[in-house]
Design an enzyme around this catalytic site. Structure first.
Site, mmCIF file in Angstrom:
data_model
loop_
_atom_site.group_PDB
_atom_site.id
_atom_site.type_symbol
_atom_site.label_atom_id
_atom_site.label_comp_id
_atom_site.label_asym_id
_atom_site.label_seq_id
_atom_site.Cartn_x
_atom_site.Cartn_y
_atom_site.Cartn_z
ATOM 1 N N ASP A 217 0.797 -1.229 0.000
ATOM 2 C CA ASP A 217 0.000 0.000 0.000
ATOM 3 C C ASP A 217 0.832 1.282 0.000
ATOM 4 O O ASP A 217 0.371 2.327 0.440
ATOM 5 C CB ASP A 217 -0.910 -0.009 1.235
ATOM 6 C CG ASP A 217 -0.118 -0.213 2.534
ATOM 7 O OD1 ASP A 217 1.100 0.025 2.522
ATOM 8 O OD2 ASP A 217 -0.732 -0.611 3.532
ATOM 9 N N GLU B 179 -1.362 -8.865 -1.565
ATOM 10 C CA GLU B 179 -1.917 -8.306 -0.324
ATOM 11 C C GLU B 179 -3.092 -7.367 -0.652
ATOM 12 O O GLU B 179 -3.185 -6.243 -0.164
ATOM 13 C CB GLU B 179 -0.849 -7.577 0.492
ATOM 14 C CG GLU B 179 -1.158 -7.445 1.958
ATOM 15 C CD GLU B 179 -0.033 -6.760 2.738
ATOM 16 O OE1 GLU B 179 0.067 -5.521 2.695
ATOM 17 O OE2 GLU B 179 0.741 -7.476 3.398
ATOM 18 N N GLU C 100 -2.011 5.323 2.933
ATOM 19 C CA GLU C 100 -1.961 3.908 2.530
ATOM 20 C C GLU C 100 -3.343 3.402 2.098
ATOM 21 O O GLU C 100 -3.445 2.538 1.229
ATOM 22 C CB GLU C 100 -1.453 3.030 3.688
ATOM 23 C CG GLU C 100 0.011 3.229 4.036
ATOM 24 C CD GLU C 100 0.275 4.381 4.998
ATOM 25 O OE1 GLU C 100 -0.701 5.052 5.423
ATOM 26 O OE2 GLU C 100 1.447 4.614 5.334
ATOM 27 N N HIS D 200 6.033 4.388 13.218
ATOM 28 C CA HIS D 200 6.533 5.255 12.135
ATOM 29 C C HIS D 200 5.425 5.879 11.295
ATOM 30 O O HIS D 200 5.690 6.636 10.383
ATOM 31 C CB HIS D 200 7.447 4.456 11.201
ATOM 32 C CG HIS D 200 6.684 3.473 10.341
ATOM 33 N ND1 HIS D 200 6.290 2.247 10.799
ATOM 34 C CD2 HIS D 200 6.227 3.567 9.074
ATOM 35 C CE1 HIS D 200 5.629 1.614 9.846
ATOM 36 N NE2 HIS D 200 5.562 2.384 8.789
ATOM 37 N N ARG E 247 3.127 16.200 17.215
ATOM 38 C CA ARG E 247 3.856 16.239 18.485
ATOM 39 C C ARG E 247 3.053 15.603 19.621
ATOM 40 O O ARG E 247 3.578 14.819 20.416
ATOM 41 C CB ARG E 247 4.197 17.695 18.828
ATOM 42 C CG ARG E 247 5.192 17.815 19.943
ATOM 43 C CD ARG E 247 5.643 19.245 20.159
ATOM 44 N NE ARG E 247 6.851 19.261 20.950
ATOM 45 C CZ ARG E 247 6.908 19.070 22.255
ATOM 46 N NH1 ARG E 247 5.806 18.886 22.946
ATOM 47 N NH2 ARG E 247 8.064 19.075 22.893
ATOM 48 N N HIS F 150 12.499 4.090 13.041
ATOM 49 C CA HIS F 150 12.421 4.411 11.606
ATOM 50 C C HIS F 150 12.942 5.846 11.415
ATOM 51 O O HIS F 150 12.676 6.717 12.255
ATOM 52 C CB HIS F 150 10.939 4.315 11.225
ATOM 53 C CG HIS F 150 10.628 4.409 9.765
ATOM 54 N ND1 HIS F 150 10.745 5.579 9.063
ATOM 55 C CD2 HIS F 150 10.188 3.488 8.879
ATOM 56 C CE1 HIS F 150 10.385 5.370 7.800
ATOM 57 N NE2 HIS F 150 10.045 4.101 7.663
HETATM 58 C C1 UD1 Z 1 6.524 4.513 3.738
HETATM 59 C C2 UD1 Z 1 5.088 4.175 3.350
HETATM 60 C C3 UD1 Z 1 4.410 3.491 4.527
HETATM 61 C C4 UD1 Z 1 5.206 2.279 4.981
HETATM 62 C C5 UD1 Z 1 6.644 2.666 5.273
HETATM 63 C C6 UD1 Z 1 7.444 1.425 5.542
HETATM 64 C C7 UD1 Z 1 3.878 5.691 1.806
HETATM 65 C C8 UD1 Z 1 2.897 6.777 1.711
HETATM 66 N N1 UD1 Z 1 4.294 5.381 3.059
HETATM 67 O O1 UD1 Z 1 6.478 5.422 4.827
HETATM 68 O O2 UD1 Z 1 3.125 3.036 4.130
HETATM 69 O O3 UD1 Z 1 4.627 1.746 6.148
HETATM 70 O O4 UD1 Z 1 7.203 3.318 4.111
HETATM 71 O O5 UD1 Z 1 8.584 1.688 6.298
HETATM 72 O O6 UD1 Z 1 4.267 5.128 0.815
HETATM 73 N N2 UD1 Z 1 13.577 8.390 5.075
HETATM 74 C C9 UD1 Z 1 14.915 8.148 5.247
HETATM 75 N N3 UD1 Z 1 15.479 7.148 4.527
HETATM 76 C C10 UD1 Z 1 14.781 6.381 3.659
HETATM 77 C C11 UD1 Z 1 13.417 6.648 3.483
HETATM 78 C C12 UD1 Z 1 12.836 7.652 4.219
HETATM 79 O O7 UD1 Z 1 15.605 8.808 6.018
HETATM 80 O O8 UD1 Z 1 15.359 5.463 3.067
HETATM 81 C C13 UD1 Z 1 12.949 9.483 5.880
HETATM 82 C C14 UD1 Z 1 12.935 10.809 5.134
HETATM 83 O O9 UD1 Z 1 13.068 11.806 6.086
HETATM 84 C C15 UD1 Z 1 11.520 10.824 4.574
HETATM 85 C C16 UD1 Z 1 10.720 10.100 5.635
HETATM 86 O O10 UD1 Z 1 11.595 9.111 6.141
HETATM 87 O O11 UD1 Z 1 11.060 12.127 4.345
HETATM 88 C C17 UD1 Z 1 9.457 9.466 5.110
HETATM 89 O O12 UD1 Z 1 9.738 8.580 4.016
HETATM 90 P P1 UD1 Z 1 8.561 8.081 3.012
HETATM 91 O O13 UD1 Z 1 9.081 7.065 2.082
HETATM 92 O O14 UD1 Z 1 7.873 9.272 2.453
HETATM 93 O O15 UD1 Z 1 7.518 7.427 3.964
HETATM 94 P P2 UD1 Z 1 7.682 6.370 5.136
HETATM 95 O O16 UD1 Z 1 7.331 7.065 6.404
HETATM 96 O O17 UD1 Z 1 8.994 5.686 5.034
HETATM 97 N N1 UDP Z 2 11.465 -4.617 10.173
HETATM 98 C C1 UDP Z 2 12.851 -4.846 10.189
HETATM 99 N N2 UDP Z 2 13.625 -4.083 11.004
HETATM 100 C C2 UDP Z 2 13.115 -3.126 11.828
HETATM 101 C C3 UDP Z 2 11.705 -2.897 11.814
HETATM 102 C C4 UDP Z 2 10.922 -3.645 10.971
HETATM 103 O O1 UDP Z 2 13.351 -5.723 9.491
HETATM 104 O O2 UDP Z 2 13.883 -2.484 12.551
HETATM 105 C C5 UDP Z 2 10.625 -5.414 9.262
HETATM 106 C C6 UDP Z 2 9.554 -6.227 9.927
HETATM 107 O O3 UDP Z 2 10.037 -7.505 10.230
HETATM 108 C C7 UDP Z 2 8.452 -6.258 8.882
HETATM 109 C C8 UDP Z 2 8.649 -4.983 8.093
HETATM 110 O O4 UDP Z 2 9.941 -4.500 8.428
HETATM 111 O O5 UDP Z 2 8.624 -7.343 7.988
HETATM 112 C C9 UDP Z 2 7.598 -3.951 8.430
HETATM 113 O O6 UDP Z 2 7.923 -2.763 7.800
HETATM 114 P P1 UDP Z 2 7.410 -1.350 8.285
HETATM 115 O O7 UDP Z 2 6.999 -1.431 9.695
HETATM 116 O O8 UDP Z 2 8.467 -0.377 7.893
HETATM 117 O O9 UDP Z 2 6.190 -1.079 7.302
HETATM 118 P P2 UDP Z 2 4.628 -1.475 7.318
HETATM 119 O O10 UDP Z 2 4.517 -2.939 7.461
HETATM 120 O O11 UDP Z 2 3.990 -0.709 8.435
HETATM 121 O O12 UDP Z 2 4.155 -0.964 6.008
#
Ligand code: UD1
Ligand code: UDP
Length: 370
Positions: A101, A123, A135, A211, A219, A245
């Site tokens: 998603d 999924e 999402e 995250h 906040r 994260h």
């Molecule tokens: C994204 C997905 C979320 C998923 C998550 C998994 C969307 C809308 N959100 O959220 O559904 O649960 O990934 O972990 O697609 N950043 C880093 N390094 C990276 C990537 C991100 O530092 O490699 C930081 C940056 O500050 C960035 C912020 O994380 O602005 C958010 O990253 P983004 O990919 O927009 O969304 P996630 O919160 O990672």
């Molecule tokens: N995960 C990991 N290391 C971490 C936290 C999560 O390997 O420090 C793995 C976890 O086992 C799961 C996946 O990341 O398979 C979940 O990803 P995340 O929580 O980023 O995204 P979401 O599932 O909420 O989209």
């Protein structure tokens, strides 16, 4: 790509959970010698959210990396869309597979649905019914663009039928998260040293991840969530580890959110270390979708730091409770979950989802169009 032939299947991924949950599908393609190609959108790029999983899960380098990085939703999705379209026009696969998603999924879905290429959504059929979540928009739009919808459970399949998706597009396969957990559980308990490294070997601890944008970008909400976890630690004499994260870490710094002393922030873990931390935890508190599923699969009680979940199966089997971010509600839900018998059945399938998804994709793409 497995060889220079035109790929039959193109797999699009971009974030940590997609890499983990698509790894079993990539593995099946490799084992069966199916020509496939891998597009990485570059939505996640930090080593600890990206490269570490390719290495540990033994995945091939992506054939393409669009390197879109972090952007606003529209800008990020549009860059991915343009990049994926160009590759698909060149490669002309029979089927594109996307998982979950994220914005990477939506971009893959839109690009594919405008071309004469079948789209498979791994999924499919998950709904939080909360359109505030980015999402949820991504899931709904992707499901309605897809030709093959791989629903993890009967409930997810039913939700798709309720939205008018034709029966012949829906396939109940289980979730590939089970394939991944089954494949790596023994490796995690045999090979990971994370418990010794963190001094947790004979300690009762809570594993935390949070995250989600709606929690950590605010906040008050993020503060409440941390306060609730602190109360849980005090009330139950638990240590707390929180692999943080980068999004959440950035918000703690920028919004100057105080982190209670009881909460130990550690860097994001690789898959085997994280799985080991899940297996040995007394309780897991999370707002992650994948972590709710994994807690249920490894038999550890879970409290979800949200008001809703698109994984209601975890609630129905008694493995999970919703708490939101109110500190009292978190403490109450934890207390209840700590009393639960952990004998529930895993509702997400038998670990053969990837195999089924590839078989169905291949069989469907051979069917003459009606
Ligand atoms: C994204 C997905 C979320 C998923 C998550 C998994 C969307 C809308 N959100 O959220 O559904 O649960 O990934 O972990 O697609 N950043 C880093 N390094 C990276 C990537 C991100 O530092 O490699 C930081 C940056 O500050 C960035 C912020 O994380 O602005 C958010 O990253 P983004 O990919 O927009 O969304 P996630 O919160 O990672
Ligand atoms: N995960 C990991 N290391 C971490 C936290 C999560 O390997 O420090 C793995 C976890 O086992 C799961 C996946 O990341 O398979 C979940 O990803 P995340 O929580 O980023 O995204 P979401 O599932 O909420 O989209």
């Amino acid at each position: 790509m497995i060889d220079t032939e035109q790929p039959e299947i193109c797999i699009v991924l971009g974030t940590r959970p997609e890499i983990i949950k698509l790894a079993p599908i990539i593995r099946v393609c490799e084992q069966k010698g199916i020509p496939y190609s891998l597009i990485h959108t570059g939505q996640h790029y930090s080593e600890k959210l990206d490269a570490v999983f390719f290495e540990q899960l033994n995945l091939p380098e992506p054939d393409h990396n669009l390197e879109v990085g972090s952007q606003t939703h529209g800008f990020q999705t549009s860059e991915m869309l343009a990049g994926i379209e160009e590759i698909l026009l060149e490669e002309q696969p029979d089927t594109v597979l996307v998982q979950g998603d994220t914005n990477s999924v939506l971009a893959g879905a839109i690009a594919t649905s405008k071309l004469d290429i079948a789209l498979g959504h791994v999924e499919a059929g998950l709904r939080s019914f909360d359109r505030e979540m980015p999402e949820e928009t991504n899931r709904v739009l992707t499901d309605h663009a897809a030709d093959y919808l791989f629903a993890p459970t009967a409930d997810a399949a039913e939700l798709l039928r309720d939205e008018g998706i034709p029966e012949e597009r829906i396939f109940m396969t289980g979730n590939t998260v089970v394939d991944a957990v089954y494949e790596h559980s023994d490796l995690a308990s045999d090979r990971s040293d994370v418990l010794a490294d963190l001094g947790l070997e004979s300690t009762q601890y809570a594993l935390v991840t949070a995250h989600r944008a709606e929690n950590v970008d605010d906040r008050e909400r993020f503060g409440g969530l941390l306060e609730g976890i602190d109360s849980v630690a005090q009330a139950n004499d638990l240590e707390v580890v929180y692999p943080i994260h980068p999004r959440a870490e950035k918000q703690i710094d920028e919004l100057e959110i105080p982190v209670p002393e009881s909460i130990r922030l550690i860097s994001p873990q690789d898959y085997l270390d994280f799985l080991r931390l899940e297996q040995a935890a007394t309780i897991i508190l999370t707002d992650s979708g994948g972590v709710q599923e994994e807690a249920c699969i490894v038999g550890v009680p879970c409290v979800t730091l949200r008001k809703n979940t698109e994984r209601p199966e975890t609630l129905n089997v008694g493995a999970n409770k919703l708490a939101g971010v109110d500190p009292d509600a978190i403490e109450r839900a934890t207390k209840e979950m700590l009393k639960m018998e952990t004998t529930w059945e895993n509702p997400f399938g038998d670990g053969t989802a990837a195999e089924q998804i590839i078989e169905i994709s291949q069989a469907e793409s051979r069917e003459p169009e009606t």
